[in-house]
Motif scaffolding. Structure first.
Motif, PDB file in Angstrom:
ATOM      1  N   PRO A   1      59.580   6.639  36.360  1.00 30.41           N
ATOM      2  CA  PRO A   1      58.931   5.593  35.673  1.00 30.41           C
ATOM      3  C   PRO A   1      59.063   4.372  36.508  1.00 30.41           C
ATOM      4  O   PRO A   1      58.194   3.372  36.244  1.00 30.41           O
ATOM      5  CB  PRO A   1      59.859   5.599  34.390  1.00 30.41           C
ATOM      6  N   ALA A   2      59.916   4.198  37.579  1.00 31.41           N
ATOM      7  CA  ALA A   2      59.955   2.920  38.381  1.00 31.41           C
ATOM      8  C   ALA A   2      58.693   2.706  39.232  1.00 31.41           C
ATOM      9  O   ALA A   2      58.425   1.877  39.691  1.00 31.41           O
ATOM     10  CB  ALA A   2      61.064   2.991  39.089  1.00 31.41           C
ATOM     11  N   THR A   3      57.891   3.927  39.358  1.00 27.38           N
ATOM     12  CA  THR A   3      57.018   4.151  40.294  1.00 27.38           C
ATOM     13  C   THR A   3      55.462   3.525  39.503  1.00 27.38           C
ATOM     14  O   THR A   3      54.904   4.366  38.833  1.00 27.38           O
ATOM     15  CB  THR A   3      56.804   5.258  40.934  1.00 27.38           C
ATOM     16  N   ALA A   4      55.259   2.273  39.395  1.00 23.86           N
ATOM     17  CA  ALA A   4      54.440   1.830  38.382  1.00 23.86           C
ATOM     18  C   ALA A   4      53.013   2.174  39.056  1.00 23.86           C
ATOM     19  O   ALA A   4      52.217   2.604  38.316  1.00 23.86           O
ATOM     20  CB  ALA A   4      54.441   0.323  38.291  1.00 23.86           C
TER      21      ALA A   4
ATOM     22  N   SER B   1      53.938   8.252  51.741  1.00 23.72           N
ATOM     23  CA  SER B   1      54.850   7.429  51.029  1.00 23.72           C
ATOM     24  C   SER B   1      53.932   6.813  50.013  1.00 23.72           C
ATOM     25  O   SER B   1      52.528   6.462  50.141  1.00 23.72           O
ATOM     26  CB  SER B   1      55.134   6.108  51.671  1.00 23.72           C
ATOM     27  N   ASP B   2      54.542   7.072  48.589  1.00 20.99           N
ATOM     28  CA  ASP B   2      53.756   6.355  47.372  1.00 20.99           C
ATOM     29  C   ASP B   2      53.767   4.962  47.217  1.00 20.99           C
ATOM     30  O   ASP B   2      53.555   4.369  46.130  1.00 20.99           O
ATOM     31  CB  ASP B   2      54.391   7.093  46.151  1.00 20.99           C
ATOM     32  N   GLY B   3      54.385   4.241  48.377  1.00 16.28           N
ATOM     33  CA  GLY B   3      54.374   2.771  48.021  1.00 16.28           C
ATOM     34  C   GLY B   3      55.548   2.439  47.164  1.00 16.28           C
ATOM     35  O   GLY B   3      55.992   0.942  47.335  1.00 16.28           O
ATOM     36  N   ASN B   4      56.470   3.100  46.930  1.00 13.69           N
ATOM     37  CA  ASN B   4      57.738   2.757  46.020  1.00 13.69           C
ATOM     38  C   ASN B   4      58.862   3.400  46.499  1.00 13.69           C
ATOM     39  O   ASN B   4      60.011   3.660  45.618  1.00 13.69           O
ATOM     40  CB  ASN B   4      57.505   3.172  44.538  1.00 13.69           C
ATOM     41  N   GLY B   5      58.851   4.017  47.438  1.00 15.65           N
ATOM     42  CA  GLY B   5      60.011   4.714  48.121  1.00 15.65           C
ATOM     43  C   GLY B   5      60.090   6.362  47.904  1.00 15.65           C
ATOM     44  O   GLY B   5      60.972   6.958  48.367  1.00 15.65           O
ATOM     45  N   GLY B   6      58.873   6.755  47.351  1.00 15.34           N
ATOM     46  CA  GLY B   6      58.849   8.159  47.057  1.00 15.34           C
ATOM     47  C   GLY B   6      57.720   8.615  47.773  1.00 15.34           C
ATOM     48  O   GLY B   6      57.144   7.967  48.578  1.00 15.34           O
TER      49      GLY B   6
ATOM     50  N   VAL C   1      38.469   7.295  39.557  1.00 13.93           N
ATOM     51  CA  VAL C   1      39.418   6.881  38.391  1.00 13.93           C
ATOM     52  C   VAL C   1      40.745   6.415  38.812  1.00 13.93           C
ATOM     53  O   VAL C   1      41.502   5.947  37.816  1.00 13.93           O
ATOM     54  CB  VAL C   1      39.099   7.914  37.294  1.00 13.93           C
ATOM     55  N   ASN C   2      41.110   6.953  39.879  1.00 12.19           N
ATOM     56  CA  ASN C   2      42.558   6.518  40.274  1.00 12.19           C
ATOM     57  C   ASN C   2      42.371   5.888  42.047  1.00 12.19           C
ATOM     58  O   ASN C   2      42.004   6.708  42.939  1.00 12.19           O
ATOM     59  CB  ASN C   2      43.435   7.828  40.210  1.00 12.19           C
ATOM     60  N   GLN C   3      42.684   4.715  42.156  1.00  9.95           N
ATOM     61  CA  GLN C   3      42.366   4.359  43.220  1.00  9.95           C
ATOM     62  C   GLN C   3      44.037   4.390  44.205  1.00  9.95           C
ATOM     63  O   GLN C   3      44.896   4.828  43.510  1.00  9.95           O
ATOM     64  CB  GLN C   3      42.152   2.827  43.425  1.00  9.95           C
ATOM     65  N   SER C   4      43.889   3.969  45.480  1.00 12.11           N
ATOM     66  CA  SER C   4      45.011   4.052  46.607  1.00 12.11           C
ATOM     67  C   SER C   4      44.758   3.371  47.646  1.00 12.11           C
ATOM     68  O   SER C   4      43.695   3.281  48.146  1.00 12.11           O
ATOM     69  CB  SER C   4      45.122   5.733  46.764  1.00 12.11           C
ATOM     70  N   ASP C   5      45.738   2.906  48.345  1.00 11.26           N
ATOM     71  CA  ASP C   5      45.982   2.105  49.279  1.00 11.26           C
ATOM     72  C   ASP C   5      47.101   2.456  50.338  1.00 11.26           C
ATOM     73  O   ASP C   5      48.146   2.348  50.403  1.00 11.26           O
ATOM     74  CB  ASP C   5      46.295   0.654  49.091  1.00 11.26           C
ATOM     75  N   THR C   6      46.754   3.613  51.336  1.00 11.59           N
ATOM     76  CA  THR C   6      47.793   4.120  52.270  1.00 11.59           C
ATOM     77  C   THR C   6      47.002   4.292  53.541  1.00 11.59           C
ATOM     78  O   THR C   6      45.622   4.347  53.820  1.00 11.59           O
ATOM     79  CB  THR C   6      48.307   5.590  51.612  1.00 11.59           C
TER      80      THR C   6
ATOM     81  N   THR D   1      50.326  14.584  41.637  1.00 11.84           N
ATOM     82  CA  THR D   1      50.648  15.042  42.884  1.00 11.84           C
ATOM     83  C   THR D   1      52.075  14.197  43.561  1.00 11.84           C
ATOM     84  O   THR D   1      52.445  14.460  44.660  1.00 11.84           O
ATOM     85  CB  THR D   1      49.691  15.199  44.056  1.00 11.84           C
ATOM     86  N   ASN D   2      52.325  13.154  42.931  1.00 10.19           N
ATOM     87  CA  ASN D   2      53.277  12.323  43.253  1.00 10.19           C
ATOM     88  C   ASN D   2      54.616  12.776  42.667  1.00 10.19           C
ATOM     89  O   ASN D   2      54.671  13.771  41.682  1.00 10.19           O
ATOM     90  CB  ASN D   2      53.330  10.951  42.705  1.00 10.19           C
TER      91      ASN D   2
END
Length: 544
Positions: A453-456, A228-233, A425-430, A212-213
């Motif tokens: 790929p830049a969105t680690a 925001s995905d934390g990486n500008g996306g 299984v997948n964490q998040s901080d928003t 979903t990103n």
């Protein structure tokens, strides 16, 4: 091969009678129009995914296989040796923690049985943040406060229906009779989850891509439908219509997704496939005179009128590579499943046409018209049952049954109570996260990558989300079997990848890479010939 066909369908589907010529096109060393010629790793040559709306596992299977069986309702009596599921019993029924959360006691209630007469209910809150809040750090005790919505409907009968405690309601085998019969005769998984928290579009996009990103374009924002995905996306966390779909809202939030989906992988391999959704064909005129994007149907069961086509339920419309924004019709019946002007996007009527013409794609995703998709507030389990049984009866009576698997899965839980905490299984901080604290779903530094790929570590994908039903129906399915394998929505596309695509994966942080398998619901060492033909109204067997 020239065949005469006649397929008689129930409400919402036309009667089709025609003559057609099926053509075969060569390509990549196999007959491109014949799914049986595609190399597969299992005996399954056709996969049909019926994708319903808004059901938690406990909402349909809380007391499986034990039904109340009141007089005047369809009955369900389990066969000897029918296994139990991880459902509700003992203290979870009589002293549920949702009664004990004093701070959030609005509508506090024990789980309770919704009667068949209460098949239409109010829609519950099922967005990304409220669902996490209802989980309350894994205590699973705050559903009435955060996701509960009171009726009407229903307006009478047992249970706290006039409070937010409605969210604790569940059905049994006297209402969801067909699904219980399918579970008893085939296989059900009681450890399957939404890939992320959140509503319909989130679940639909995860079914298509496990990702979903990577929102590439937005309209009518800013919106709380993405974050925001934390990486500008940007990451999708709620419902937004697809950009470009002629039926999308003109004023509401709209998006387009970047990255790849399972349709892209199937196209690359030359495998036939299609998404078949009720109302997609804008040339059809319903019996009530409605047509185009305003096609609608009034359910004879609930008397609720609903649009046939819901744009934010159609995941492949969000990707430029697989979209059919003008709803262009397929060039011919024989091209259903192939790449042409329709771009693999069809009406549900086209599925029945393909089935009747012996031209079924290898992979078919099915979405009912709105009034039959099970979404609380405008559809019901009885509406859904009519659609699901009609599809499955037709497939079992077709020439495809011997090598077909049908998967019944759902897009989200609607916020309905389920007692089982999902593994995260997948964490998040928003700012939208709230599972383990304000703005937190664990530690976002361990989040999966994004499309870019830049969105680690792409934020906004807290999951797994709520537990959802998952049923597999096939002669190759284990009989009367409850699978406990950890799975999620992207486990379905992982099966597609493993069966047809030599385990090729979508990449770009897709959860297909970590998804559990639905393969444990099958036994490919032997086939057990069986058909379970049900009555679409009652869900009870008519004959075997």
């Amino acid at each position: 091969m020239r065949k005469k066909f006649r397929v008689l369908m129930r409400r919402g589907v036309a009667v089709i009678t025609a003559l057609g010529l099926v053509t075969v096109q060569a390509g990549a060393g196999f007959a491109k129009g014949d799914p049986n010629s595609f190399p597969t790793s299992t005996p399954i040559k056709h996969l049909i995914i019926i994708f319903g709306e808004n059901i938690s596992f406990d909402h349909y299977f809380a007391t499986y296989p034990n039904a109340t069986n009141p007089a005047g309702e369809p009955t369900f009596k389990p066969a000897s040796g029918t296994p139990n599921v991880n459902g509700l019993n003992g203290a979870l029924l009589s002293a549920n923690p949702n009664l004990l959360n004093a701070v959030n006691a609005t509508g506090a209630a024990n789980p309770f049985r919704l009667d068949r007469s209460q098949n239409l209910t109010e829609d519950q809150d099922h967005d990304y943040t409220p669902e996490q809040q209802a989980f309350d750090h894994g205590l699973m005790d705050a559903f009435p406060f955060y996701t509960g919505s009171a009726g009407p409907p229903p307006t009478s009968g047992p249970g706290p229906i006039d409070t937010n405690g409605l969210v604790m309601g569940y059905y049994d085998g006297n209402t969801v009779t067909a699904l219980w019969n399918y579970a008893q005769n085939f296989a059900i998984n009681d450890n399957s989850y939404g890939t992320n928290f959140g509503p319909s579009t989130v679940g639909a996009v995860n079914l298509a891509s496990g990702q979903t990103n990577g929102i590439s374009s937005t309209e009518n924002g800013p919106s709380d439908d993405w974050i925001s995905d934390g990486n500008g996306g940007l990451t999708l966390i709620s419902d937004a219509d697809p950009i470009g779909d002629t039926c999308s809202t003109s004023t509401g939030a709209k998006i387009q997704m970047g990255g790849k989906n399972i349709g892209d992988l199937l196209n690359k391999a030359g495998i036939t496939w299609g998404w078949f959704e009720g109302g997609f064909d804008l040339t059809v005129v319903n019996s009530n005179g409605s047509t185009a994007c305003k096609r609608n149907t009034t359910s004879p069961i609930t008397a609720v009128n609903k649009a046939d086509y819901v744009p934010h339920h159609q995941p492949f419309q969000y990707y430029a590579s697989t979209a059919n924004p003008s709803h262009t019709r397929r060039s011919s019946i024989s091209n259903i499943g192939m790449t042409d002007a329709a771009n693999h996007q069809y009406d549900i009527n086209d599925f029945y046409t393909a089935l009747g013409m012996d031209n079924l794609p290898a992979v078919s995703f099915l979405k009912a018209i709105g009034s039959q998709d099970a979404h609380a507030g405008y559809s019901s389990p009885l509406d859904e049952q009519e659609f699901v049984v009609t599809v499955i009866n037709a497939v079992q009576k077709s020439s495809f049954w011997k090598d077909t698997a049908i998967v019944i899965a759902y897009d989200d839980s609607d916020g309905w109570y389920d007692h089982q905490m999902s593994p995260i299984v997948n964490q998040s901080d928003t700012a939208a996260d709230a599972l383990t604290g304000d703005g937190l779903c664990g530690d976002g530094s361990s989040a999966l990558p994004g499309v870019d790929p830049a969105t680690a570590h792409a934020q906004g994908r807290c999951g797994y989300g709520p537990r959802l039903p998952l049923v597999v129906i096939s002669e190759w399915a284990k009989k009367n079997f409850v699978d406990h394998t950890l799975t999620d929505q992207s486990s379905v596309i992982k099966f597609v990848e493993d069966n047809w695509l030599s385990s090729d994966r979508i990449g770009g942080g897709s959860t297909d890479a970590i998804a559990g398998t639905i393969g444990n619901m099958f036994d490919f060492s032997k086939v057990e010939k069986r058909k379970v033909i049900l009555d679409p109204d009652t869900g009870e067997p008519t004959h075997h």
